[in-house]
Scaffold this motif. Sequence first.
Motif, PDB file in Angstrom:
ATOM      1  N   VAL A   1      -7.485   3.113  -7.336  1.00 21.67           N
ATOM      2  CA  VAL A   1      -6.131   3.278  -7.739  1.00 21.67           C
ATOM      3  C   VAL A   1      -5.494   4.512  -6.373  1.00 21.67           C
ATOM      4  O   VAL A   1      -4.661   3.917  -5.746  1.00 21.67           O
ATOM      5  N   THR A   2      -5.860   5.181  -5.785  1.00 18.91           N
ATOM      6  CA  THR A   2      -5.498   6.088  -4.811  1.00 18.91           C
ATOM      7  C   THR A   2      -6.033   5.311  -3.589  1.00 18.91           C
ATOM      8  O   THR A   2      -4.636   4.950  -2.826  1.00 18.91           O
ATOM      9  N   GLU A   3      -6.921   5.052  -3.290  1.00 22.46           N
ATOM     10  CA  GLU A   3      -6.642   3.984  -1.891  1.00 22.46           C
ATOM     11  C   GLU A   3      -5.352   2.476  -1.722  1.00 22.46           C
ATOM     12  O   GLU A   3      -4.457   2.884  -1.034  1.00 22.46           O
ATOM     13  N   ASN A   4      -5.023   2.040  -3.370  1.00 22.26           N
ATOM     14  CA  ASN A   4      -3.932   0.785  -3.186  1.00 22.26           C
ATOM     15  C   ASN A   4      -2.519   1.785  -3.196  1.00 22.26           C
ATOM     16  O   ASN A   4      -2.056   1.218  -2.667  1.00 22.26           O
ATOM     17  N   ILE A   5      -2.494   2.560  -3.887  1.00 25.21           N
ATOM     18  CA  ILE A   5      -1.535   3.536  -4.195  1.00 25.21           C
ATOM     19  C   ILE A   5      -1.239   4.585  -2.903  1.00 25.21           C
ATOM     20  O   ILE A   5       0.136   4.103  -2.717  1.00 25.21           O
ATOM     21  N   SER A   6      -1.912   4.638  -1.806  1.00 26.65           N
ATOM     22  CA  SER A   6      -1.716   5.470  -0.276  1.00 26.65           C
ATOM     23  C   SER A   6      -1.579   4.368   0.328  1.00 26.65           C
ATOM     24  O   SER A   6      -0.793   4.438   1.588  1.00 26.65           O
ATOM     25  N   GLU A   7      -1.785   2.740   0.271  1.00 25.20           N
ATOM     26  CA  GLU A   7      -1.361   2.037   1.144  1.00 25.20           C
ATOM     27  C   GLU A   7       0.099   1.578   0.964  1.00 25.20           C
ATOM     28  O   GLU A   7       0.797   1.373   1.997  1.00 25.20           O
ATOM     29  N   ARG A   8       0.229   1.939  -0.296  1.00 23.86           N
ATOM     30  CA  ARG A   8       1.891   0.707   0.047  1.00 23.86           C
ATOM     31  C   ARG A   8       3.436   2.529  -0.698  1.00 23.86           C
ATOM     32  O   ARG A   8       4.810   1.758  -1.228  1.00 23.86           O
ATOM     33  N   LEU A   9       2.833   3.151  -0.807  1.00 20.84           N
ATOM     34  CA  LEU A   9       3.615   4.230  -1.312  1.00 20.84           C
ATOM     35  C   LEU A   9       4.434   4.918   0.117  1.00 20.84           C
ATOM     36  O   LEU A   9       4.351   5.158   1.083  1.00 20.84           O
ATOM     37  N   LEU A  10       6.098   4.565  -0.166  1.00 20.34           N
ATOM     38  CA  LEU A  10       6.914   5.086   0.374  1.00 20.34           C
ATOM     39  C   LEU A  10       8.079   6.588   0.192  1.00 20.34           C
ATOM     40  O   LEU A  10       8.336   6.155  -0.869  1.00 20.34           O
ATOM     41  N   ARG A  11       8.070   7.253   0.770  1.00 19.05           N
ATOM     42  CA  ARG A  11       9.571   7.715   0.894  1.00 19.05           C
ATOM     43  C   ARG A  11      10.061   7.894   0.614  1.00 19.05           C
ATOM     44  O   ARG A  11       9.989   8.146   2.562  1.00 19.05           O
TER      45      ARG A  11
END
Length: 373
Positions: free
Chosen positions: A340-350
């Motif tokens: 989940v971390t690997e997936n979210i980390s690629e897609r998250l934009l602040r």
Amino acid sequence: MPFNRPSLVGNEFDYIRQAIEAMHISGGGPFTRKCQAFLEEMVGVPKVLLTTSCTAALEMAALLLNIQPGDEVILPSFTFVSTANAFVLHGAKPVFIDINPETLNLDERQLERFITAKTRAVIAVHYGGVGCEMETILEIAQRHGIPVVEDNAHGLFGKYRGRFLGTWGCLAAQSFHETKNITCGEGGALFLNEPGHIERAEILWEKGTDRSRFFRGQVDKYTWVDVGSSYLPSDILSAFLYAQLEGQARIQEIRKRVWEFYQRALREWAGRHGVGLPTVPAHCQQAYHLFYLLLPSGGARRDMIQHLQRRGVNAFFHYLPLHLSPMGRRFGGKAGDCPVTENISERLLRLPFHNGLSEEDQAYVVAQISDFF
Ligand SMILES: Cc1ncc(COP(=O)(O)O)c(C=O)c1O
């Protein structure tokens, strides 16, 4: 449009002048004591010690818990390096756990299977100031006799089940870095929720001496009594911080407005394009620290960053998985450990988020985002 810009509340210059005029510019002075008392009273913590950063507060936590080489510390992979480094510095092995895809907090459902005979602490990071499932985490940790430390760098004044974040673990670390809701440039605090830790914490904080006891008149000279370091900030920084703390209600109100504006303005667009927005469970009163988009893919996130950059908007990713960093790999981390971390980390934009962001600025950001697909 900058991603972050610190803003003044009003009394910062006045208080700094007062600190200088009083000629108490080292640590532990009147403004440091005022900040500590303010936080103790407002949040309901037995003892607060200001530190030079959240990193320093986490290092104090590692010392207080007597972390030794070979000990294991459980923490999310999706966090800032200091959450790990403070403990690794004392020889601990970081054991990385995945996050819950809804809140991006440590997945409490996986916690128990990471506990071993060597586990000495669990570090709960309240991502974005949304509380971790503290009741479950504490129940599991207590059953195994393991202390829980909160990395509350994002979550000051947030609540979980009606109680302030930072009051759940035996220790909690705060950040007053320039990017945080309340700031003094570089700063932090350690919340001590167990009275048994207070006396030693004061000693570690004051270079391993009993100087705090000396100032209270409890001993007639102060001397070297334990390990320690210099963790206390100058009273000039505390003066700046005190002005910010006094303005906390206004700051939190502004940040709530900024967060809710993004959510309202992007909800429909996000639903149409398969973009995720932050989830805040009903029992969490968040701290309004940040706002993010979860783009459908890593490629879409890269393109969105470039698209916004061309239109003058700075938007950033957050947290590369620690288990896949060069240091994380030295501890055995490999792809697939925390999916989940690997997936979210690629897609998250602040998105840009600060106390000076106007509705006009936000409307501009939203218009550029809406133009993307
Ligand atoms: C979760 C978390 N912990 C710790 C830190 C470190 O804070 P500081 O810069 O005050 O040491 C950060 C920094 O942003 C953070 O995001």
